[in-house]
Design an enzyme around this catalytic site. Structure first.
Site, PDB file in Angstrom:
ATOM      1  N   ALA A   1       0.810  -1.212   0.000  1.00 47.35           N
ATOM      2  CA  ALA A   1       0.000   0.000   0.000  1.00 47.35           C
ATOM      3  C   ALA A   1       0.846   1.266   0.000  1.00 47.35           C
ATOM      4  CB  ALA A   1      -0.905  -0.004   1.229  1.00 47.35           C
ATOM      5  N   LYS A   2       2.102   1.150   0.410  1.00 45.49           N
ATOM      6  CA  LYS A   2       3.046   2.285   0.432  1.00 45.49           C
ATOM      7  C   LYS A   2       2.445   3.508   1.117  1.00 45.49           C
ATOM      8  CE  LYS A   2       5.600   0.455  -3.522  1.00 45.49           C
ATOM      9  NZ  LYS A   2       4.742  -0.658  -3.978  1.00 45.49           N
ATOM     10  N   ARG A   3       1.837   3.292   2.280  1.00 45.30           N
ATOM     11  CA  ARG A   3       1.199   4.381   3.001  1.00 45.30           C
ATOM     12  C   ARG A   3       2.188   5.151   3.861  1.00 45.30           C
ATOM     13  NH1 ARG A   3      -2.334   2.808  -0.290  1.00 45.30           N
ATOM     14  NH2 ARG A   3      -4.502   2.480   0.289  1.00 45.30           N
TER      15      ARG A   3
ATOM     16  N   ASP B   1       3.915   4.908  -6.441  1.00 45.72           N
ATOM     17  CA  ASP B   1       4.333   3.534  -6.715  1.00 45.72           C
ATOM     18  C   ASP B   1       5.051   3.547  -8.056  1.00 45.72           C
ATOM     19  OD1 ASP B   1       4.313   0.577  -6.899  1.00 45.72           O
ATOM     20  OD2 ASP B   1       2.776   0.697  -5.361  1.00 45.72           O
TER      21      ASP B   1
END
Lengths: 273, 273
Positions: free
Chosen positions: A95-97, B99
């Site tokens: 999710a790369k939050r 991303d």
């Protein structure tokens, strides 16, 4: 899941393969589109066919968000299916939050508690208080971007901050954060020559390694510098496995690709014994 | 929405206020919890009461994801309500996404096309190819984290990369990206003394400024160094406005707080004329 459980599963299966569930409806076999939830049907078939060769699954949330509410439902069904049928599998919400403290807590709760993922990927740019809320969850893992597999990694990550590249500062600094034992890191396979240096800073941490296969990274090179005595690697493959065939045999073809990777991994693990 | 439309709305309303819709069910008035969709009911009341004082609304996606499918439905209803009833309002999905290229495209499509937001916040760590897919959308805006309002901003953002701090490298480098005219930047109000330097690098870009109010930033200080001839600022307030009262008068209290900020903004705009 504890790190010890993950290591034991890796040793049992002789595999450190992570399968990326990046499902694009334009790439799944056409006959699936008639199903009520084609994304979940696709994932279920892929998981059932590949689980004996893989220790982890990693849905990238972007692919699910792209389908709105329907996509979130598919994601929920996928993680529930994994947790119910294969509880020994390590699950990663890619999710790369990352946000300010009280907001990061919301993300952590959503992925760890509500959805029940074992781990989630996070971005480091906002620093300590954006990551520590994730680290506070027991037996959950926070996988922080360090050196990514894309071209843009050279824009900032490899720039010198004092005497060290930014990604090394990120690794070094994060070791001081509260509950940093729950940290793993993303390091792209396309940058295999960097692994030796990285292991000097984090000798034991698990690394999630995208970029083998479609993006050009080499499994052998990654392992040469990245392997630890507890393996310490989760090597991800998405497109190379899940889109191995566009026909009715897609699951079987995916299983074959996963098996090939598992055999390569077994050979490498045998070699270092 | 074009930047010209945004500027014209700011000048008309004499306001550059952005209201942060960070809805926490533990903080909304209790009587709303009986409603079918308390989050949407809350947002609708806040929007109806404050729209004449604000030019932008910014739901932070973490607060919606925390409620799973229900939360996503509330987010969808909120953005639809804004687009249908107040099309002149600038909308921001505070998602801090980023991303590799083809995956960022998914996020961009989800927020710009499917949900219909005018803008989305993104994280810079993965560099050019993680941001350019967002920039490719016409009349949509990409708001990149530069210098955030939290403590952790000092972990990496202010570290020297060569002769310049990382956040300045981020500003400088991003100007060369394709369609960079669609970029805005997040700069926290808690770092008002940095605005003068920032304006040397990006003299005209819009800045989204969190951290006024609850987090301690000063509107006057921000404007002293941050204002441009086209204003160039969107100052966000979340908790200070939306949780001004926990009673049945919550919308009225929010309107009063928003009006106070708008009057402060008008005074500042009058002062520079």
């Amino acid at each position: 899941m504890t790190t010890a459980n993950l290591i034991s599963e890796i040793k049992k299966k002789q595999s450190f393969l992570c399968v990326g569930l990046d499902v694009d409806l334009e790439k799944v076999p056409e006959f699936l589109l008639k199903e009520e939830d084609p994304i979940f049907s696709f994932n279920k078939a892929i998981i059932d066919a590949t689980h004996q060769y893989a220790v982890a699954y990693k849905p990238n949330t972007a692919f699910y968000e792209a389908y709105g509410l329907k996509g979130w439902r598919s994601l929920e069904k996928t993680i529930n299916y994994l947790n119910e049928n294969y509880p020994e599998i390590f699950t990663i919400a890619d999710a790369k939050r990352g946000d300010i403290g009280n907001t990061s807590s919301r993300y952590a709760k959503a992925f760890f508690e509500d959805l029940g993922f074992d781990s989630v990927t996070v971005a480091p740019y906002m620093g300590k208080d954006s990551v520590e809320p994730f680290l506070a969850f027991e037996n959950k893992h926070t996988i922080m971007l360090a050196l990514t597999s894309n071209e843009g990694a050279f824009d900032f990550q490899t720039k010198l901050v004092g005497e060290k590249e930014l990604y090394k500062q990120v690794l070094k600094t994060s070791k001081k954060w509260r509950n940093s034992e729950n940290l793993m890191y993303v390091v792209g396979a396309t940058k295999a020559e960097f692994f030796a240096d990285i292991r000097k800073i984090i000798p034991h941490s698990f690394l999630l390694v995208p970029g083998v296969g479609a993006q050009g990274g080499s499994l052998k090179e990654v392992c040469k510098y990245g392997l630890t005595e507890n393996v310490g690697l989760l090597v991800n493959s998405s497109r190379g496995i899940i889109y191995a065939s566009k026909d009715t045999d897609f699951a079987k073809a995916a299983a074959q690709e996963a098996k090939n990777m598992q055999l390569d991994m077994k050979a490498i693990l045998d070699g270092v014994r």
